[in-house]
Design an enzyme around this catalytic site. Structure first.
Site, PDB file in Angstrom:
ATOM      1  N   TYR A   1     -18.852   1.464 -23.858  1.00  0.00           N
ATOM      2  CA  TYR A   1     -19.986   1.423 -24.827  1.00  0.00           C
ATOM      3  C   TYR A   1     -20.196   2.765 -25.587  1.00  0.00           C
ATOM      4  CZ  TYR A   1     -21.719  -3.144 -23.575  1.00  0.00           C
ATOM      5  OH  TYR A   1     -21.934  -4.540 -23.396  1.00  0.00           O
TER       6      TYR A   1
ATOM      7  N   TYR B   1     -28.153  -2.595 -17.738  1.00  0.00           N
ATOM      8  CA  TYR B   1     -27.783  -3.951 -17.480  1.00  0.00           C
ATOM      9  C   TYR B   1     -28.779  -4.529 -16.483  1.00  0.00           C
ATOM     10  CZ  TYR B   1     -24.516  -7.880 -16.432  1.00  0.00           C
ATOM     11  OH  TYR B   1     -24.225  -8.945 -16.109  1.00  0.00           O
TER      12      TYR B   1
ATOM     13  N   THR C   1     -15.036  -2.301 -18.635  1.00  0.00           N
ATOM     14  CA  THR C   1     -14.898  -0.962 -18.899  1.00  0.00           C
ATOM     15  C   THR C   1     -14.471  -0.414 -17.590  1.00  0.00           C
ATOM     16  OG1 THR C   1     -17.215  -0.598 -18.198  1.00  0.00           O
ATOM     17  CG2 THR C   1     -16.979  -0.880 -20.571  1.00  0.00           C
TER      18      THR C   1
ATOM     19  N   GLY D   1     -21.090  10.905 -23.530  1.00  0.00           N
ATOM     20  CA  GLY D   1     -20.278   9.776 -22.964  1.00  0.00           C
ATOM     21  C   GLY D   1     -19.465   8.906 -23.764  1.00  0.00           C
TER      22      GLY D   1
ATOM     23  N   LYS E   1     -31.323   2.707 -13.034  1.00  0.00           N
ATOM     24  CA  LYS E   1     -31.697   2.171 -14.110  1.00  0.00           C
ATOM     25  C   LYS E   1     -33.409   1.980 -14.169  1.00  0.00           C
ATOM     26  CE  LYS E   1     -27.532   1.471 -15.729  1.00  0.00           C
ATOM     27  NZ  LYS E   1     -27.164   2.565 -16.888  1.00  0.00           N
TER      28      LYS E   1
ATOM     29  N   GLU F   1     -12.863  14.247 -19.616  1.00  0.00           N
ATOM     30  CA  GLU F   1     -11.712  13.647 -19.449  1.00  0.00           C
ATOM     31  C   GLU F   1     -10.555  14.624 -18.876  1.00  0.00           C
ATOM     32  OE1 GLU F   1     -11.366  10.351 -19.232  1.00  0.00           O
ATOM     33  OE2 GLU F   1     -13.090   9.586 -20.347  1.00  0.00           O
TER      34      GLU F   1
ATOM     35  N   TYR G   1     -26.690  -5.266  -8.065  1.00  0.00           N
ATOM     36  CA  TYR G   1     -26.748  -4.439  -9.117  1.00  0.00           C
ATOM     37  C   TYR G   1     -28.409  -4.096  -9.398  1.00  0.00           C
ATOM     38  CZ  TYR G   1     -26.098  -2.144 -13.718  1.00  0.00           C
ATOM     39  OH  TYR G   1     -25.800  -1.005 -14.630  1.00  0.00           O
TER      40      TYR G   1
ATOM     41  N   SER H   1     -16.057   8.459 -24.868  1.00  0.00           N
ATOM     42  CA  SER H   1     -14.584   8.473 -24.872  1.00  0.00           C
ATOM     43  C   SER H   1     -14.096   7.089 -24.477  1.00  0.00           C
ATOM     44  CB  SER H   1     -14.038   9.573 -24.047  1.00  0.00           C
ATOM     45  OG  SER H   1     -14.412   9.371 -22.595  1.00  0.00           O
ATOM     46  N   THR H   2     -14.938   6.039 -23.805  1.00  0.00           N
ATOM     47  CA  THR H   2     -14.635   4.916 -23.237  1.00  0.00           C
ATOM     48  C   THR H   2     -15.800   4.171 -23.599  1.00  0.00           C
ATOM     49  OG1 THR H   2     -15.102   5.414 -21.136  1.00  0.00           O
ATOM     50  CG2 THR H   2     -12.716   5.698 -21.668  1.00  0.00           C
TER      51      THR H   2
HETATM   52  P1  NAD Z   1     -17.210   3.931 -19.062  1.00  0.00           P
HETATM   53  O1  NAD Z   1     -16.838   4.083 -17.875  1.00  0.00           O
HETATM   54  O2  NAD Z   1     -16.376   3.278 -20.190  1.00  0.00           O
HETATM   55  O3  NAD Z   1     -17.816   5.271 -20.016  1.00  0.00           O
HETATM   56  C1  NAD Z   1     -18.294   6.582 -19.150  1.00  0.00           C
HETATM   57  C2  NAD Z   1     -18.299   7.640 -20.202  1.00  0.00           C
HETATM   58  O4  NAD Z   1     -18.865   8.665 -19.600  1.00  0.00           O
HETATM   59  C3  NAD Z   1     -16.931   8.203 -20.608  1.00  0.00           C
HETATM   60  O5  NAD Z   1     -16.991   8.663 -21.845  1.00  0.00           O
HETATM   61  C4  NAD Z   1     -17.002   9.486 -19.440  1.00  0.00           C
HETATM   62  O6  NAD Z   1     -15.999  10.466 -20.155  1.00  0.00           O
HETATM   63  C5  NAD Z   1     -18.133   9.822 -19.809  1.00  0.00           C
HETATM   64  N1  NAD Z   1     -18.497  10.678 -18.364  1.00  0.00           N
HETATM   65  C6  NAD Z   1     -18.588  10.495 -17.121  1.00  0.00           C
HETATM   66  N2  NAD Z   1     -18.880  11.375 -16.463  1.00  0.00           N
HETATM   67  C7  NAD Z   1     -19.415  12.390 -17.390  1.00  0.00           C
HETATM   68  C8  NAD Z   1     -19.453  13.719 -17.276  1.00  0.00           C
HETATM   69  N3  NAD Z   1     -20.017  14.515 -16.144  1.00  0.00           N
HETATM   70  N4  NAD Z   1     -19.761  14.707 -18.382  1.00  0.00           N
HETATM   71  C9  NAD Z   1     -19.335  14.269 -19.717  1.00  0.00           C
HETATM   72  N5  NAD Z   1     -19.175  12.838 -19.875  1.00  0.00           N
HETATM   73  C10 NAD Z   1     -18.972  12.024 -18.701  1.00  0.00           C
HETATM   74  O7  NAD Z   1     -18.547   3.446 -18.920  1.00  0.00           O
HETATM   75  P2  NAD Z   1     -19.518   2.056 -19.642  1.00  0.00           P
HETATM   76  O8  NAD Z   1     -19.519   0.671 -18.923  1.00  0.00           O
HETATM   77  O9  NAD Z   1     -19.435   1.941 -20.952  1.00  0.00           O
HETATM   78  O10 NAD Z   1     -21.074   2.446 -19.405  1.00  0.00           O
HETATM   79  C11 NAD Z   1     -21.816   3.487 -20.105  1.00  0.00           C
HETATM   80  C12 NAD Z   1     -23.241   2.917 -20.047  1.00  0.00           C
HETATM   81  O11 NAD Z   1     -23.516   1.500 -20.462  1.00  0.00           O
HETATM   82  C13 NAD Z   1     -23.666   3.043 -18.480  1.00  0.00           C
HETATM   83  O12 NAD Z   1     -25.004   3.459 -18.548  1.00  0.00           O
HETATM   84  C14 NAD Z   1     -23.533   1.616 -18.099  1.00  0.00           C
HETATM   85  O13 NAD Z   1     -24.391   1.490 -16.885  1.00  0.00           O
HETATM   86  C15 NAD Z   1     -24.161   0.806 -19.239  1.00  0.00           C
HETATM   87  N6  NAD Z   1     -23.697  -0.704 -19.261  1.00  0.00           N
HETATM   88  C16 NAD Z   1     -22.400  -1.121 -19.133  1.00  0.00           C
HETATM   89  C17 NAD Z   1     -22.208  -2.455 -18.972  1.00  0.00           C
HETATM   90  C18 NAD Z   1     -20.827  -2.742 -18.745  1.00  0.00           C
HETATM   91  O14 NAD Z   1     -20.731  -4.102 -18.513  1.00  0.00           O
HETATM   92  N7  NAD Z   1     -19.774  -1.956 -18.791  1.00  0.00           N
HETATM   93  C19 NAD Z   1     -23.030  -3.458 -19.257  1.00  0.00           C
HETATM   94  C20 NAD Z   1     -24.632  -2.800 -19.721  1.00  0.00           C
HETATM   95  C21 NAD Z   1     -24.705  -1.560 -19.658  1.00  0.00           C
END
Ligand code: NAD
Length: 386
Positions: free
Chosen positions: A53, A225, A275, A48, A244, A75, A235, A50-51
């Site tokens: 975290y 989170y 994000t 995961g 989670k 993507e 959430y 590409s975007t």
């Molecule tokens: P994001 O949407 O920015 O990134 C998701 C990533 O998953 C991307 O790289 C996407 O290409 C990849 N992805 C999705 N489906 C896929 C698949 N089938 N195969 C391969 N890659 C796939 O999301 P984010 O907000 O960075 O979330 C990442 C983690 O961080 C999650 O577990 C989220 O719960 C957690 N998190 C996010 C936040 C927040 O505020 N955004 C806070 C705390 C925790």
């Protein structure tokens, strides 16, 4: 093609290749300015990547730890004159910048939930890295096809038990809206667990372990989170929170399986940031807009890259809570920050949105996810699409 942002609800359907590349470069520069991170992993697999975290994790691994990295993402590439998704441009830019510094940087664009991509990743690890010493699991997805049964599970963002009444902001129209979301059915709770719980993380670790590509003292980390009470119904106590909880249980299972390697499986509870995934969660964009204002005023605002730099700098060892989770959300959850957010929460409306929150900053960050509004990019220039 001249590329402009086209925002539809909580998503922008266009992405700017140059802007995305510049956004990656700015994060790289943030990391490089802080110097090389000591005691850090050197061979890192990011699932995961590409975007959000995951991208920030990979940037810190490559440019802060000077690690060889393999990134997995899903993507849409440029095709038939149509733009790719932002994550595709980010992944491409990251490989280009890392390789320019002579480091191994490989990407696989495909469904990480499938066994086929797991096999491809394992072969690439063998070929390029030998073994990995760190695995970051940072997937956020609306659906998952079960690799065994072929069944497709769709995750939902719903409360459990009772209807949720609350407010949110529409990113597109800038309106603060009262919303009502019916509780999830048992089937939806289970489907969300199947997508966003730890089943796939454990499957990855099982297969990496069986293939003997994990190094001694390997560490793996997945992100979670918790957040403040106003977000709990949707959430922490909702379908995603249930998933989670499962992720946390998976961390324990994985930790047991890694015993022979003296390995470690951890959950890092990260702060709320902008994000693509978080923009889609009701309530969160409005909460973020208020939170950012308060944290900026206190000089403690952080985005993905600052959070991930903190995580890798302590190499997953700092700020543990009583359940053993890393708490990167410690500044967000500080009493004074939450008290001030909650003083604003009941008063916020469409009319005072810009005055009581940093919606402007939130919206800027949102557009940046897609490569827009970034300094140094000539948005009037014709961009060629493959
Ligand atoms: P994001 O949407 O920015 O990134 C998701 C990533 O998953 C991307 O790289 C996407 O290409 C990849 N992805 C999705 N489906 C896929 C698949 N089938 N195969 C391969 N890659 C796939 O999301 P984010 O907000 O960075 O979330 C990442 C983690 O961080 C999650 O577990 C989220 O719960 C957690 N998190 C996010 C936040 C927040 O505020 N955004 C806070 C705390 C925790």
């Amino acid at each position: 093609m001249i590329i402009r942002p086209k925002v539809r609800g909580f998503i922008c359907v266009t992405a700017h290749p140059e802007g995305c590349k510049q956004n990656v470069l700015e994060q790289i520069n943030y990391v490089k300015a802080r110097g090389e991170i000591a005691n850090s992993p050197k061979k890192v697999l990011i699932i995961g990547s590409s975007t959000g975290y995951g991208l920030a994790s990979r940037i810190v691994a490559s440019f802060g730890c000077k690690a060889a990295t393999i990134g997995i993402y899903f993507e849409r590439p440029e095709m038939d004159g149509k733009l790719a998704t932002a994550g595709f441009y980010n992944g491409r830019a990251l490989d280009e910048y890392s390789r320019a510094e002579g480091r191994i940087s490989e990407s696989i664009n495909g469904d990480a939930f499938s066994d086929e991509i797991k096999r491809e990743a394992i072969a690439l690890v063998r070929q390029k890295l030998g073994k990995v010493d760190c695995i970051i699991y940072s997937l956020a997805s609306p659906r998952r096809t079960d690799p065994v049964s072929g069944e497709v599970y769709k995750s939902v963002l719903k409360p459990i038990g009772s209807t949720f009444l609350g407010k949110t902001v529409n990113t597109d129209t800038e309106q603060v809206l009262e919303i009502s979301i019916d509780p999830a059915t048992e089937e939806e709770i289970e489907a969300t667990r199947r997508v966003m719980g730890g089943e796939d993380w454990e499957r990855w670790m099982d297969q990496l372990l069986a293939a003997d590509v994990l190094a001694e003292n390997v560490k793996t980390c997945a992100y979670s989170y918790i957040g403040p009470e106003v977000t709990w119904p949707i959430y922490a106590h909702g379908t995603i929170g249930r998933a989670k909880d499962h992720l946390e249980q998976s961390a324990k299972n994985i930790q047991n399986k890694l015993k022979s390697l003296q390995g470690q499986a951890t959950i890092s509870v990260n702060k709320a940031v902008v994000t693509q995934a978080s923009s889609a969660i009701p309530v969160v964009p409005l909460y973020n807009s208020i939170l950012f204002k308060i944290m900026e005023e206190k000089g403690i605002h952080e985005g993905c890259i600052e959070q991930m730099h903190r995580l890798f700098s302590s190499y997953f060892d700092a700020n543990r809570d009583e359940l053993g989770r890393i708490r990167l959300d410690n500044l967000e959850m500080r009493d004074d920050v939450q008290r001030e957010v909650m003083a604003i929460w009941p008063r916020i409306s469409t009319e005072n949105l810009r005055e009581l929150s940093d919606f402007g900053g939130y919206y800027q960050d949102f557009l940046r996810l897609f490569g827009f509004g970034i300094g140094g990019v000539d948005y009037g220039r014709d961009v060629e699409i493959a």
